[in-house]
Design an enzyme around this catalytic site. Structure first.
Site, mmCIF file in Angstrom:
data_model
loop_
_atom_site.group_PDB
_atom_site.id
_atom_site.type_symbol
_atom_site.label_atom_id
_atom_site.label_comp_id
_atom_site.label_asym_id
_atom_site.label_seq_id
_atom_site.Cartn_x
_atom_site.Cartn_y
_atom_site.Cartn_z
ATOM 1 N N ARG A 240 20.347 96.288 21.558
ATOM 2 C CA ARG A 240 19.736 95.442 22.580
ATOM 3 C C ARG A 240 20.730 95.257 23.732
ATOM 4 N NH1 ARG A 240 15.641 96.509 20.582
ATOM 5 N NH2 ARG A 240 13.986 95.175 19.759
ATOM 6 N N GLU A 269 15.985 95.115 31.538
ATOM 7 C CA GLU A 269 15.326 96.412 31.477
ATOM 8 C C GLU A 269 14.078 96.391 32.345
ATOM 9 O OE1 GLU A 269 14.674 97.525 27.396
ATOM 10 O OE2 GLU A 269 16.803 97.583 27.002
ATOM 11 N N HIS A 288 15.322 102.998 27.040
ATOM 12 C CA HIS A 288 14.927 102.365 25.771
ATOM 13 C C HIS A 288 13.916 103.246 25.015
ATOM 14 C CE1 HIS A 288 14.645 98.188 23.658
ATOM 15 N NE2 HIS A 288 14.518 99.175 22.797
HETATM 16 C C1 GLV Z 1 13.060 98.937 19.613
HETATM 17 O O1 GLV Z 1 13.956 98.599 20.320
HETATM 18 C C2 GLV Z 1 12.742 98.291 18.389
HETATM 19 O O2 GLV Z 1 13.291 97.216 18.108
HETATM 20 O O3 GLV Z 1 11.903 98.822 17.652
#
Ligand code: GLV
Length: 331
Positions: A240, A269, A288
């Site tokens: 994260r 983001e 991401h």
């Molecule tokens: C993506 O970041 C997730 O937590 O699945």
């Protein structure tokens, strides 16, 4: 429950899950490419029994209070820092996530970022396209060797272990890890050694973050942490964005405090287009996408649908974040 349960799905997810949701529920699916604004989501959940949320949806007490019938929040992600889980539990609402199925895809992405950042792959690509490439250069584009080095894993959970496995068996690396829990399996299988955070920073050639975001871990990679790392170190974050103080990282990369970084997550983001981080040559940024393979997203959609349907039916969730809610679940 009279009729089908009413659910809101906050974005189009793969049909592998969506078809089952449509069959079993009276489902509204948010059709836009961008997430529903908070006020819209709050309005949408008013009459709902179930909600499929994404990591971009903030599920806080105010939103939960707007949903007096809500029985389940099924997050289409393994991470659930977007959800106030204690608030859901205290209201009798079950919370589900999608662990396990994205472990290998995420570790693959972390490794892809590691090799890209350490060997300057993206920088080299830009250079090749720019017209600046004139000849083979003995001293040009020098990166860091990966084979036989030391990887420091922060958070030796499922994804941390999958990354450790790649590093140990693919690249013959020594594995250090920092975690509040001792992981006997990782120690036995990958020869991983548990160390304190400072030792991990000091002794690792590469540091890969696989921990969850909470008030203790937020900003744990700050200027002081970067100063402890080797000047040749590469930082990888596929967990994260807010685990890293991004301004401090930008300065550390700019000033050569560390060698490079590979980021699948940022804070915020997306980053602002004029974020100085994006101007640096020694950072690789992906939007991401660690779980973004066809097979993984299909598998996530299936678990997500199963959690949702179990939740609206009062059954045990297959991937249940807050099983402690059971005695006081809304029926
Ligand atoms: C993506 O970041 C997730 O937590 O699945």
């Amino acid at each position: 429950m009279a009729g089908k349960p009413k659910v809101f799905v906050s974005r189009r997810i793969p049909d592998a899950g969506l078809n089952r949701i449509r069959e079993q529920c009276d489902a509204e699916i948010w059709p836009e490419p961008l997430p529903p604004p908070y006020a819209t989501l709050k309005d949408k959940v008013r009459a709902c029994d179930g909600l499929v949320s994404l990591l971009t949806d903030k599920i806080d007490p105010e939103l939960l209070d707007a949903a007096p019938r809500l029985k389940v929040v099924s997050n289409f992600a393994v991470g659930f820092n977007n959800i106030d889980v204690p608030a859901a539990t205290s209201r009798g609402i079950a919370v589900g996530n999608t662990p396990g199925v994205l472990t290998d895809a995420t570790a693959d992405m972390a490794f892809a970022l590691l090799i890209s950042a350490a060997r300057r792959v993206v920088e080299g690509h830009a250079y090749s396209l720019s017209g600046a490439w004139k000849t083979w250069e003995p001293l040009g584009h020098l990166g860091q060797d990966l084979f036989g080095r030391t990887i420091g894993i922060v958070g030796m959970g499922r994804i941390g272990q999958a990354m450790a496995k790649r590093c140990r068996f693919g690249w013959d690396m020594q594995v250090l890890y920092y975690d509040v829990y001792k992981n006997e399996k990782a120690e036995k299988e990958f020869g991983a050694r548990q160390v304190d955070f400072d030792t991990l920073l000091r002794d690792s050639d590469f540091v890969s973050i696989h921990t969850d975001l909470n008030e203790k871990t937020r900003g744990m990679f700050n200027a002081a942490a970067f100063r402890q790392m080797k000047r040749t170190a590469v930082l990888i974050n596929s967990a994260r964005g807010p685990l890293v103080d991004q301004k401090a990282l930008t300065e550390a990369l700019r000033d050569g405090v560390i060698f490079a970084a590979g980021l699948d997550v940022t804070d915020p983001e997306p980053p602002a287009p004029d974020d100085p981080l994006l101007k640096l040559p020694n950072v690789v940024v992906a939007p991401h996408i660690a779980s973004a393979t066809v097979g993984t997203r299909n598998a996530m959609a299936e678990i997500c649908a199963n959690n949702l349907i179990a939740g609206v039916s009062g059954e045990k969730l297959p991937a249940w974040v807050n099983p402690e809610v059971e005695p006081k679940r809304r029926r």
